[in-house]
Structure formats: structure tokens, C-alpha cells
Design a protein around this motif. Structure first.
Motif, mmCIF file in Angstrom:
data_model
loop_
_atom_site.group_PDB
_atom_site.id
_atom_site.type_symbol
_atom_site.label_atom_id
_atom_site.label_comp_id
_atom_site.label_asym_id
_atom_site.label_seq_id
_atom_site.Cartn_x
_atom_site.Cartn_y
_atom_site.Cartn_z
ATOM 1 N N ARG A 54 0.816 -1.223 0.000
ATOM 2 C CA ARG A 54 0.000 0.000 0.000
ATOM 3 C C ARG A 54 0.847 1.270 0.000
ATOM 4 O O ARG A 54 0.481 2.267 -0.621
ATOM 5 N N ALA A 55 1.951 1.241 0.758
ATOM 6 C CA ALA A 55 2.735 2.459 0.979
ATOM 7 C C ALA A 55 3.935 2.617 0.041
ATOM 8 O O ALA A 55 4.426 3.723 -0.138
ATOM 9 N N GLY A 56 4.430 1.503 -0.501
ATOM 10 C CA GLY A 56 5.529 1.630 -1.451
ATOM 11 C C GLY A 56 6.868 1.052 -1.051
ATOM 12 O O GLY A 56 7.585 0.558 -1.915
ATOM 13 N N PRO A 57 7.271 1.089 0.212
ATOM 14 C CA PRO A 57 8.587 0.517 0.529
ATOM 15 C C PRO A 57 8.503 -1.004 0.570
ATOM 16 O O PRO A 57 7.439 -1.586 0.397
ATOM 17 N N THR A 58 9.617 -1.632 0.832
ATOM 18 C CA THR A 58 9.639 -3.089 0.949
ATOM 19 C C THR A 58 9.103 -3.515 2.318
ATOM 20 O O THR A 58 9.053 -2.712 3.263
ATOM 21 N N GLN A 59 8.773 -4.789 2.425
ATOM 22 C CA GLN A 59 8.346 -5.338 3.720
ATOM 23 C C GLN A 59 9.485 -5.218 4.720
ATOM 24 O O GLN A 59 9.270 -4.941 5.893
ATOM 25 N N ALA A 60 10.713 -5.384 4.260
ATOM 26 C CA ALA A 60 11.874 -5.265 5.148
ATOM 27 C C ALA A 60 11.982 -3.860 5.731
ATOM 28 O O ALA A 60 12.323 -3.686 6.902
ATOM 29 N N LYS A 61 11.676 -2.846 4.922
ATOM 30 C CA LYS A 61 11.718 -1.455 5.409
ATOM 31 C C LYS A 61 10.645 -1.247 6.477
ATOM 32 O O LYS A 61 10.892 -0.612 7.507
ATOM 33 N N ILE A 62 9.433 -1.793 6.237
ATOM 34 C CA ILE A 62 8.371 -1.692 7.245
ATOM 35 C C ILE A 62 8.827 -2.376 8.528
ATOM 36 O O ILE A 62 8.634 -1.844 9.634
ATOM 37 N N SER A 63 9.461 -3.523 8.410
ATOM 38 C CA SER A 63 9.963 -4.239 9.575
ATOM 39 C C SER A 63 10.990 -3.400 10.335
ATOM 40 O O SER A 63 10.971 -3.345 11.568
ATOM 41 N N ARG A 64 11.886 -2.737 9.612
ATOM 42 C CA ARG A 64 12.903 -1.897 10.266
ATOM 43 C C ARG A 64 12.249 -0.695 10.955
ATOM 44 O O ARG A 64 12.680 -0.291 12.037
ATOM 45 N N ILE A 65 11.205 -0.125 10.338
ATOM 46 C CA ILE A 65 10.496 0.999 10.970
ATOM 47 C C ILE A 65 9.828 0.524 12.254
ATOM 48 O O ILE A 65 9.944 1.161 13.300
ATOM 49 N N GLU A 66 9.123 -0.609 12.177
ATOM 50 C CA GLU A 66 8.435 -1.136 13.360
ATOM 51 C C GLU A 66 9.407 -1.633 14.423
ATOM 52 O O GLU A 66 9.037 -1.734 15.585
ATOM 53 N N GLY A 67 10.622 -1.920 14.045
ATOM 54 C CA GLY A 67 11.638 -2.354 15.002
ATOM 55 C C GLY A 67 12.483 -1.220 15.532
ATOM 56 O O GLY A 67 13.459 -1.444 16.239
ATOM 57 N N SER A 68 12.142 0.007 15.177
ATOM 58 C CA SER A 68 12.872 1.215 15.593
ATOM 59 C C SER A 68 14.282 1.262 15.012
ATOM 60 O O SER A 68 15.138 1.974 15.522
ATOM 61 N N ASP A 69 14.522 0.496 13.951
ATOM 62 C CA ASP A 69 15.841 0.478 13.339
ATOM 63 C C ASP A 69 15.970 1.485 12.202
ATOM 64 O O ASP A 69 17.067 1.719 11.718
ATOM 65 N N ALA A 70 14.847 2.044 11.760
ATOM 66 C CA ALA A 70 14.854 3.025 10.678
ATOM 67 C C ALA A 70 13.799 4.084 10.959
ATOM 68 O O ALA A 70 12.733 3.774 11.483
ATOM 69 N N VAL A 71 14.134 5.301 10.634
ATOM 70 C CA VAL A 71 13.180 6.404 10.769
ATOM 71 C C VAL A 71 12.849 6.872 9.356
ATOM 72 O O VAL A 71 13.742 7.269 8.610
ATOM 73 N N PRO A 72 11.567 6.800 8.983
ATOM 74 C CA PRO A 72 11.201 7.155 7.611
ATOM 75 C C PRO A 72 11.309 8.651 7.344
ATOM 76 O O PRO A 72 11.226 9.469 8.257
ATOM 77 N N THR A 73 11.463 8.961 6.078
ATOM 78 C CA THR A 73 11.481 10.363 5.640
ATOM 79 C C THR A 73 10.066 10.920 5.697
ATOM 80 O O THR A 73 9.085 10.168 5.823
ATOM 81 N N LEU A 74 9.942 12.228 5.571
ATOM 82 C CA LEU A 74 8.608 12.843 5.560
ATOM 83 C C LEU A 74 7.747 12.325 4.405
ATOM 84 O O LEU A 74 6.564 12.030 4.619
ATOM 85 N N PRO A 75 8.287 12.183 3.185
ATOM 86 C CA PRO A 75 7.459 11.620 2.123
ATOM 87 C C PRO A 75 6.957 10.201 2.443
ATOM 88 O O PRO A 75 5.815 9.869 2.160
ATOM 89 N N LEU A 76 7.810 9.382 3.064
ATOM 90 C CA LEU A 76 7.372 8.037 3.419
ATOM 91 C C LEU A 76 6.349 8.076 4.552
ATOM 92 O O LEU A 76 5.395 7.299 4.562
ATOM 93 N N LEU A 77 6.509 8.987 5.497
ATOM 94 C CA LEU A 77 5.507 9.134 6.550
ATOM 95 C C LEU A 77 4.145 9.488 5.953
ATOM 96 O O LEU A 77 3.109 8.986 6.392
ATOM 97 N N THR A 78 4.159 10.334 4.938
ATOM 98 C CA THR A 78 2.916 10.702 4.251
ATOM 99 C C THR A 78 2.286 9.473 3.613
ATOM 100 O O THR A 78 1.078 9.239 3.736
#
Length: 108
Positions: A54-78
């Protein structure tokens, strides 16, 4: 010196350096965001892969965001807010930070 005699900084009367305090604040903010994304995703019954579709990044990126290992950019937050059908609210005060998604209400 044997390890049984080691003392932490607080044991020695030292205070937390400002740099460490700042890093801890950043970690707490990343954790707030991670929890908000995960909670909203599970409320919708989505898997990480479905949210990624739905959002565009990979599942791995979503996993890193949910694991506090990555902070998304403003465009990705949107994109995440749109994909989660919600408004994203970030409140940052001197000693506190809060992140939440408010679901959009559907017209009946």
C-alpha cells in the motif's frame, strides 16, 4: 581492578552526559513511531507485506520501521499515513514526544 569493584557513572556521582540524553530522546521518538505504525497496521488487520504494498517501501523497510531500526522520511511518513487510512500526529515537547495515528472516519 576486579569487576566486583567496578562502578557505573551514577555510582560515582556522575550525571548523564547531554549527548547520551539526546540519543536516548531520539531512540524514544523512534520507538513511539514504531509502536504507532505497528498498532495501526494491526488494527487494520494488515501484514507488513500488505502495508508495504500500500505504501511503497519493501516489507523489510516496514519491519525496520516497526523495530525502531529506521526512521522514515517525511514523504514516506505521508505514504504510511495514507496507507493506514489515518492522520499522523507527532507532538514533540522538551521532555516528551508522542506519535499517533488518528483513523479517518468513513462517511455513512
Amino acid at each position: 581492578m576486579p569487576h566486583s569493584r567496578w562502578q557505573t557513572g551514577s555510582d560515582q556521582g556522575l550525571t548523564e552526559p547531554e549527548a547520551v540524553s539526546e540519543v536516548l530522546h531520539e531512540i524514544r521518538l523512534a520507538m513511539e513511531l514504531a509502536a504507532a505504525v505497528c498498532n495501526r497496521r494491526t488494527e487494520l488487520g494488515l501484514t507488513q507485506a500488505e502495508l508495504a504494498d500500500r505504501a511503497g517501501p519493501t516489507q523489510a523497510k516496514i519491519s525496520r520501521i516497526e523495530g525502531s531500526d529506521a526512521v522514515p522520511t517525511l514523504p514516506l511518513l505521508t505514504k504510511l499515513a495514507r496507507a493506514l487510512d489515518a492522520s499522523l500526529h507527532i507532538t514533540i515537547d522538551a521532555d516528551d514526544a508522542r506519535v499517533s495515528f488518528t483513523p479517518h472516519t468513513s462517511a455513512a
